[in-house]
Design a protein around this motif. Sequence first.
Motif, PDB file in Angstrom:
ATOM      1  N   VAL A 483      49.214  10.792  78.043  1.00 42.13           N
ATOM      2  CA  VAL A 483      48.948  11.398  79.351  1.00 42.13           C
ATOM      3  C   VAL A 483      49.484  10.537  80.486  1.00 42.13           C
ATOM      4  CG1 VAL A 483      46.975  12.734  78.579  1.00 42.13           C
ATOM      5  CG2 VAL A 483      46.640  10.359  79.338  1.00 42.13           C
ATOM      6  N   GLN A 484      49.709   9.240  80.231  1.00 41.97           N
ATOM      7  CA  GLN A 484      50.278   8.363  81.251  1.00 41.97           C
ATOM      8  C   GLN A 484      51.808   8.327  81.203  1.00 41.97           C
ATOM      9  OE1 GLN A 484      47.449   7.118  79.471  1.00 41.97           O
ATOM     10  NE2 GLN A 484      46.196   7.758  81.223  1.00 41.97           N
ATOM     11  N   GLY A 485      52.387   9.139  80.285  1.00 45.29           N
ATOM     12  CA  GLY A 485      53.835   9.181  80.170  1.00 45.29           C
ATOM     13  C   GLY A 485      54.440   8.057  79.355  1.00 45.29           C
ATOM     14  N   ARG A 486      53.618   7.324  78.610  1.00 49.52           N
ATOM     15  CA  ARG A 486      54.114   6.231  77.778  1.00 49.52           C
ATOM     16  C   ARG A 486      54.377   6.720  76.354  1.00 49.52           C
ATOM     17  NH1 ARG A 486      49.168   2.305  79.245  1.00 49.52           N
ATOM     18  NH2 ARG A 486      48.183   4.211  78.464  1.00 49.52           N
ATOM     19  N   ASP A 487      55.360   6.098  75.710  1.00 48.41           N
ATOM     20  CA  ASP A 487      55.660   6.460  74.326  1.00 48.41           C
ATOM     21  C   ASP A 487      54.448   6.229  73.425  1.00 48.41           C
ATOM     22  OD1 ASP A 487      58.231   7.128  74.988  1.00 48.41           O
ATOM     23  OD2 ASP A 487      59.139   5.278  74.224  1.00 48.41           O
ATOM     24  N   ILE A 488      54.198   7.168  72.540  1.00 47.61           N
ATOM     25  CA  ILE A 488      53.143   6.998  71.537  1.00 47.61           C
ATOM     26  C   ILE A 488      53.766   6.316  70.331  1.00 47.61           C
ATOM     27  CG2 ILE A 488      51.530   8.169  70.008  1.00 47.61           C
ATOM     28  CD1 ILE A 488      51.358  10.424  72.061  1.00 47.61           C
ATOM     29  N   GLU A 489      53.403   5.052  70.129  1.00 47.03           N
ATOM     30  CA  GLU A 489      53.942   4.305  69.004  1.00 47.03           C
ATOM     31  C   GLU A 489      53.201   4.695  67.726  1.00 47.03           C
ATOM     32  OE1 GLU A 489      56.565   2.582  69.384  1.00 47.03           O
ATOM     33  OE2 GLU A 489      56.603   2.567  71.580  1.00 47.03           O
ATOM     34  N   PHE A 490      53.904   4.671  66.614  1.00 45.09           N
ATOM     35  CA  PHE A 490      53.270   5.028  65.337  1.00 45.09           C
ATOM     36  C   PHE A 490      53.984   4.302  64.214  1.00 45.09           C
ATOM     37  CE2 PHE A 490      56.738   7.975  65.954  1.00 45.09           C
ATOM     38  CZ  PHE A 490      57.306   8.107  64.691  1.00 45.09           C
ATOM     39  N   LEU A 491      53.275   4.101  63.136  1.00 46.96           N
ATOM     40  CA  LEU A 491      53.843   3.526  61.922  1.00 46.96           C
ATOM     41  C   LEU A 491      54.003   4.663  60.915  1.00 46.96           C
ATOM     42  CD1 LEU A 491      54.684   0.907  60.428  1.00 46.96           C
ATOM     43  CD2 LEU A 491      52.338   0.804  59.533  1.00 46.96           C
ATOM     44  N   PRO A 492      55.225   4.993  60.512  1.00 48.04           N
ATOM     45  CA  PRO A 492      55.413   6.133  59.594  1.00 48.04           C
ATOM     46  C   PRO A 492      54.635   5.957  58.296  1.00 48.04           C
ATOM     47  CG  PRO A 492      57.514   5.385  60.487  1.00 48.04           C
ATOM     48  CD  PRO A 492      56.499   4.356  60.876  1.00 48.04           C
ATOM     49  N   LYS A 493      54.038   7.044  57.859  1.00 45.57           N
ATOM     50  CA  LYS A 493      53.364   7.081  56.571  1.00 45.57           C
ATOM     51  C   LYS A 493      54.050   8.145  55.712  1.00 45.57           C
ATOM     52  CE  LYS A 493      48.858   5.630  58.392  1.00 45.57           C
ATOM     53  NZ  LYS A 493      47.409   5.975  58.514  1.00 45.57           N
ATOM     54  N   PHE A 494      54.029   7.921  54.419  1.00 52.40           N
ATOM     55  CA  PHE A 494      54.777   8.793  53.523  1.00 52.40           C
ATOM     56  C   PHE A 494      53.881   9.315  52.415  1.00 52.40           C
ATOM     57  CE2 PHE A 494      57.662   5.793  55.442  1.00 52.40           C
ATOM     58  CZ  PHE A 494      58.751   6.575  55.815  1.00 52.40           C
ATOM     59  N   SER A 495      54.171  10.539  51.994  1.00 55.89           N
ATOM     60  CA  SER A 495      53.487  11.149  50.858  1.00 55.89           C
ATOM     61  C   SER A 495      54.507  11.386  49.760  1.00 55.89           C
ATOM     62  CB  SER A 495      52.842  12.479  51.259  1.00 55.89           C
ATOM     63  OG  SER A 495      51.819  12.277  52.204  1.00 55.89           O
ATOM     64  N   ALA A 496      54.074  11.210  48.540  1.00 51.78           N
ATOM     65  CA  ALA A 496      54.952  11.439  47.389  1.00 51.78           C
ATOM     66  C   ALA A 496      54.357  12.527  46.521  1.00 51.78           C
ATOM     67  CB  ALA A 496      55.132  10.150  46.582  1.00 51.78           C
ATOM     68  N   GLY A 497      55.092  13.579  46.350  1.00 49.22           N
ATOM     69  CA  GLY A 497      54.685  14.655  45.454  1.00 49.22           C
ATOM     70  C   GLY A 497      55.893  15.044  44.648  1.00 49.22           C
ATOM     71  N   VAL A 498      56.402  16.250  44.870  1.00 52.08           N
ATOM     72  CA  VAL A 498      57.662  16.644  44.257  1.00 52.08           C
ATOM     73  C   VAL A 498      58.749  15.684  44.725  1.00 52.08           C
ATOM     74  CG1 VAL A 498      59.317  18.515  43.985  1.00 52.08           C
ATOM     75  CG2 VAL A 498      56.885  19.028  44.287  1.00 52.08           C
ATOM     76  N   THR A 499      58.718  15.369  45.998  1.00 54.05           N
ATOM     77  CA  THR A 499      59.612  14.372  46.578  1.00 54.05           C
ATOM     78  C   THR A 499      58.800  13.515  47.534  1.00 54.05           C
ATOM     79  OG1 THR A 499      60.195  15.907  48.365  1.00 54.05           O
ATOM     80  CG2 THR A 499      61.655  15.857  46.434  1.00 54.05           C
TER      81      THR A 499
END
Length: 528
Positions: A483-499
């Motif tokens: 809401v302040q216009g700043r980038d939302i930082e995140f750490l990618p998470k991954f799921s493994a199923g078929v791929t």
Amino acid sequence: MDNRIALLLSTSLIAISVASRLSKRRAAEGGSLPPGPAGLPILGNLLAIDSQEPWETYVSWGAEYGDLIYARFFSQDVVIINSEKIAKDLLEKRSSNYSDRPYLPTRLPFGWTHNFAFTPYGNEWRLARRLFHQGFRAEAALNFHPKQICKAHQLLINLYETPQNYADHLTTQAPCSCFKPCAVFSASVAMSVTYDYETAPHNDPLVTVVEKANTLGLQYMTPETTAILSIFPFLLHLPSWFPGATMKRNAILCTNYGVEMVEIPIQYVQKNMASGTAGPSLVSDLLRMREHEEPTRVPEFDQALRQASASAFSGGAETTSSMLLMYTLAMVLHPHVQVRARAEIDAVVGKDRLPGFDDRPSLPYIDAILREVARWQPIAPLAIAHAATNSDVYEGYYIPKGAVVIANPWAMSRNETKYPKPSEFIPERFLDADGALLDIEPPTFVFGFGRRVCPGRHAADASLWVVIAMTLAVFNFSKAKDVQGRDIEFLPKFSAGVTRHPDPFPCRIVPRSGVDMKELARLVDSTA
């Protein structure tokens, strides 16, 4: 107490039997097994494996023991390959000995005879692959270009209308309101080229069935998972009402999903052919071929037809959508890549139309992005396992007959000699100083090896390229803002199923300057 004594005696006998078998085999064949971690009695190395990311376990083993590793899952010999060179030496140059699949005790109970990727090497597999190749060989895959362009146009409109649903547009189903009925890209392309079937705008019943069958079935098709059933097969013969018989209940569900997934779309094509309304598709072509088969060969042909068509849909849709999610993640995390890509597109294509397949030779950076997406985060970190038909010796190491042979594309993608700074996303690694594609082999390990290489790779490559080129021509990808216009930082998470694919992440997808709905419609019409 009596039961415990009986269990102890039985497990001890198994351990003695395994040790005796290994000792006799080595003495008879000569040579030593590849190096590997010490295993526990009976269990072998199963407990040492990261069940969520086994490829990482194999990488850590490789750092200690080398690129050819021996392990044991109960009594099953397992050979792990972390090197692209070794994989090609064995799985390609000696493909006559390494094209089989290991026995999977879950394949029949879970109804997974419909996917010929898991079919043992032999005449059944050869026929299914030949029929699949009929529609997906490199030359035939060119016929899919008009459909791929059409579906890419629909994807652009979906992303414009509801960019926050990007994951749905690329993977499952999502509602949208656009110029004509549309569906998500990966499933829509696969259904169109295989059955000439147009998926519903959302919640398409066939796509839903495939997702359920894949999600439920594939978790039971890996050597790590099925090893215990090779020792205790009675687990799949328990009655479904028995307490704890979850696997049995899942097997029944998965089989039912598989029957629906295979039969309903074929019946759809047959109905359209009878009414004269069937368009070109893999299945309609194969059904016409069937008319010229000898009557005694029709049942065999029908089984191969079902395997070829179901594999084209279930495998193609899943792998393409996972790659597109990886591509989206890469663009959000690396905005500078988009800047160079758009400069190339604008210089070659301009802004009055969208890029098409005829532009591909003039857009090397787009191809570099595609190659780097495949290498950076392989969607199949472990290839489907092979099996050794006969015992073999490679560089002095003995590979037992019947050994499960697992290629590890994840380790290959982290080869620092071939790919410096392997964890970083660097498309330029595939270009020379003048910006032309280097004459080096792309990361083909993502498609498998030898006679078991993915036969749909040419169509998948084209689908991915056209989406990357068109989306970069129309949209900017960036991190979402708070809401302040700043980038939302995140750490990618991954799921493994078929791929393996990234979990949904916060991002912002907006049209480039000057592209509104009217302009997007004009661009789509100009390249239809």
